[in-house]
Design a protein around this motif. Structure first.
Motif, PDB file in Angstrom:
ATOM      1  N   THR A  40      15.162  53.550  18.225  1.00 20.57           N
ATOM      2  CA  THR A  40      15.089  52.854  17.239  1.00 20.57           C
ATOM      3  C   THR A  40      14.387  51.553  17.453  1.00 20.57           C
ATOM      4  O   THR A  40      14.143  50.603  16.682  1.00 20.57           O
ATOM      5  N   ASP A  85      15.988  57.116  10.626  1.00 17.01           N
ATOM      6  CA  ASP A  85      14.817  56.561  10.802  1.00 17.01           C
ATOM      7  C   ASP A  85      14.456  56.448  12.193  1.00 17.01           C
ATOM      8  O   ASP A  85      13.633  55.518  12.476  1.00 17.01           O
ATOM      9  N   ALA A 138      12.496  57.386  16.009  1.00 13.87           N
ATOM     10  CA  ALA A 138      11.380  58.243  16.765  1.00 13.87           C
ATOM     11  C   ALA A 138      12.303  59.072  17.750  1.00 13.87           C
ATOM     12  O   ALA A 138      13.422  58.625  18.009  1.00 13.87           O
ATOM     13  N   ARG A 194       8.755  58.126  14.029  1.00  9.84           N
ATOM     14  CA  ARG A 194       9.742  58.045  12.928  1.00  9.84           C
ATOM     15  C   ARG A 194       8.954  58.477  11.447  1.00  9.84           C
ATOM     16  O   ARG A 194       9.615  58.834  10.722  1.00  9.84           O
TER      17      ARG A 194
END
Ligand code: GLU
Ligand code: ZN
Length: 285
Positions: free
Chosen positions: A99, A135, A137, A190
């Protein structure tokens, strides 16, 4: 195996002379090998891709006199297939959520570098995370991936053939380079749940591509593609990286240079034969 190649433009702008060279090179190689030439619209980047550019790609290629197999693959219709590939790597324990913002990464890299010139690979801040934030990646744990394949010596046995003019020959993976130059690459952004690298290897396999023809700018990405093919048990094509088309100042053509777009050349009355001359091709088409 019958020869199959593809042209894989992203519809984020008008095609220019560089794209024409790429498409024609692939088309000609397929023709010489009595194989097939496929088209793939690489539109996973939904914020930058536009349907009108996709239409323009098809008409530009037709204008050049090229034809291709049907159906055309559109990556925006295949997000679930790419998600499956990422899930497979996640099930192997080779993927972790990240994140970090670009700023976090820049700060961590700066702190680590302390003025020493190091490549800007992800510093691994989130490595080892086992949660699954919505949220995030998803990054490949490069070191774990190399271990999964049997370690550095085993990875060095993973080879591929390059047929392009600049670096022809047999290449092999280098664990140290993968770690240093690529590191924990993003497999799923994301915002879109996939990445160019995942989509390209999944689709080259799906489309049965035997030789990837593309510009030399993507030569450095090939080890990542070869690694992902090994991890996902996908077939390994050959690669042919062609020279890049530059403008009169030696600068690589970019989509924003509208003056060099095929559409603008056509509107100015140039013909496909003129394009061939501009690209110094020794054959018409
Ligand atoms: N979509 C990429 C581009 O337009 C090409 C990807 C590839 O040929 O592997 O640069
Ligand atoms: Zn992170």
């Amino acid at each position: 195996m019958a020869y199959r190649t593809r042209f894989a433009p992203s519809p984020t702008g008008l095609l220019h002379l560089g794209h024409a060279f790429s498409a024609i090179t692939a088309y000609e190689r397929a023709r010489e090998a009595e194989g097939q030439f496929l088209l793939r619209i690489e539109n996973i980047d939904t914020t930058r891709s536009r349907p009108e550019f996709e239409d323009a790609i098809l008409s530009d290629l037709k204008w050049l006199g090229l034809d291709w197999e049907h159906p055309v693959t559109r990556q925006s219709e295949r997000f679930d297939v790419y998600a499956d590939a990422v899930r497979k790597l996640r099930d192997l324990g080779l993927v972790y959520p990240c994140t970090c913002t670009r700023r976090d990464i820049a700060a961590a890299v700066a702190a680590r570098q302390e003025g020493v010139d190091q490549p800007p690979v992800y510093p691994g801040t989130c490595r080892g995370r086992t949660d699954a934030p919505v949220d995030a990646a998803w990054r490949l744990n490069m070191s774990a991936a190399i271990d999964h394949l049997g370690g550095a010596a085993a990875v060095a046995e993973l080879t591929w053939t390059e047929t392009g003019p600049d670096c022809a020959g047999c290449h092999h993976l280098d664990a140290e380079k993968l770690l240093k130059e690529h590191g924990d690459i993003v497999l799923a952004r994301r915002d879109i749940g996939t990445s160019y690298n995942v989509a390209v290897v999944v689709d080259d396999a799906e489309q049965g591509i035997t030789e990837v023809v593309r510009g030399l700018d993507l030569f450095e990405e090939t080890p990542v593609h070869r690694l992902l093919q090994a991890l996902l048990n996908l077939p390994v094509p050959d690669w042919h990286h062609h020279r890049l088309i530059r403008d009169e100042n030696g600068k690589r053509l970019a989509k924003r240079d509208d003056a060099k777009s095929l559409a603008s050349l056509r509107d100015a009355g140039r013909t496909p034969a003129d394009v061939a001359r501009m690209l110094s091709l020794d054959h018409g088409f």
